[in-house]
Motif scaffolding. Structure first.
Motif, short mmCIF file in Angstrom:
data_model
loop_
_atom_site.label_atom_id
_atom_site.label_comp_id
_atom_site.label_asym_id
_atom_site.label_seq_id
_atom_site.Cartn_x
_atom_site.Cartn_y
_atom_site.Cartn_z
N PHE A 99 52.90 34.08 9.20
CA PHE A 99 53.65 32.83 9.29
C PHE A 99 53.69 32.27 10.71
N ARG A 100 53.78 33.14 11.70
CA ARG A 100 53.86 32.68 13.09
C ARG A 100 52.56 32.06 13.58
N GLY A 101 51.46 32.30 12.87
CA GLY A 101 50.17 31.77 13.28
C GLY A 101 49.92 30.35 12.83
N GLY A 102 50.83 29.76 12.09
CA GLY A 102 50.67 28.38 11.64
C GLY A 102 50.36 28.33 10.15
N MET A 103 50.27 27.11 9.66
CA MET A 103 50.09 26.89 8.23
C MET A 103 48.73 27.38 7.74
N SER A 104 47.67 27.14 8.49
CA SER A 104 46.35 27.55 8.03
C SER A 104 46.23 29.08 7.99
N ALA A 105 46.77 29.77 8.99
CA ALA A 105 46.74 31.24 8.98
C ALA A 105 47.58 31.79 7.85
N THR A 106 48.70 31.15 7.57
CA THR A 106 49.56 31.58 6.47
C THR A 106 48.85 31.45 5.14
N LEU A 107 48.21 30.30 4.92
CA LEU A 107 47.51 30.09 3.64
C LEU A 107 46.32 31.02 3.50
N LEU A 108 45.57 31.25 4.57
CA LEU A 108 44.43 32.16 4.50
C LEU A 108 44.88 33.59 4.22
N SER A 109 45.96 34.03 4.87
CA SER A 109 46.46 35.38 4.63
C SER A 109 47.04 35.54 3.24
N ALA A 110 47.66 34.49 2.74
CA ALA A 110 48.19 34.55 1.38
C ALA A 110 47.06 34.64 0.37
N ALA A 111 45.98 33.92 0.62
CA ALA A 111 44.83 33.97 -0.30
C ALA A 111 44.14 35.32 -0.24
N ALA A 112 44.08 35.91 0.94
CA ALA A 112 43.42 37.22 1.09
C ALA A 112 44.34 38.36 0.69
N GLY A 113 45.66 38.13 0.73
CA GLY A 113 46.64 39.19 0.48
C GLY A 113 46.57 39.72 -0.89
#
Length: 113
Positions: A99-113
């Protein structure tokens, strides 16, 4: 059905810390041994374990707490225990940690999670 209690979250936190500390200790021994001067390799390896293993343990514990909390929350909300709870817990955990990395990092991590 698994338990939906705070004790499960605490248990998973302890297990995550132990796994991270043991794995981090094993990794740090090699790293400390390799980066120490030849006459102080044992001391360098042990001091690296002493310094690095708790860091790895904290990282694994934070991941385990989030995953377990999201898993319990999804089981409580959905009143089911199936693979979708685990998939959703992984996605939410990845999103929360990035979440601290911004919206794009959050969405990428959620998709990979």
């Amino acid at each position: 059905m698994s338990q939906i209690t705070p004790f499960r979250v605490l248990y998973d936190c302890g297990c995550g810390f132990c796994i991270g500390a043991i794995g981090g200790g094993i990794f740090s021994i090699g790293k400390g041994y390799r980066h120490s001067p030849p006459n102080a390799r044992l001391y360098g390896a042990l001091s690296a374990v002493n310094f690095e293993a708790p860091k790895f343990g904290r990282r694994f514990a934070s991941w385990a707490v989030l995953y377990s909390a999201f898993d319990c929350a999804l089981m409580g909300i959905r009143q089911k225990e199936d693979r979708w709870n685990s998939i959703g817990s992984g996605a939410l955990t990845g999103a929360a940690l990035a979440f601290r990395g911004g919206m794009s990092a959050t969405l990428l991590s959620a998709a990979a999670g």
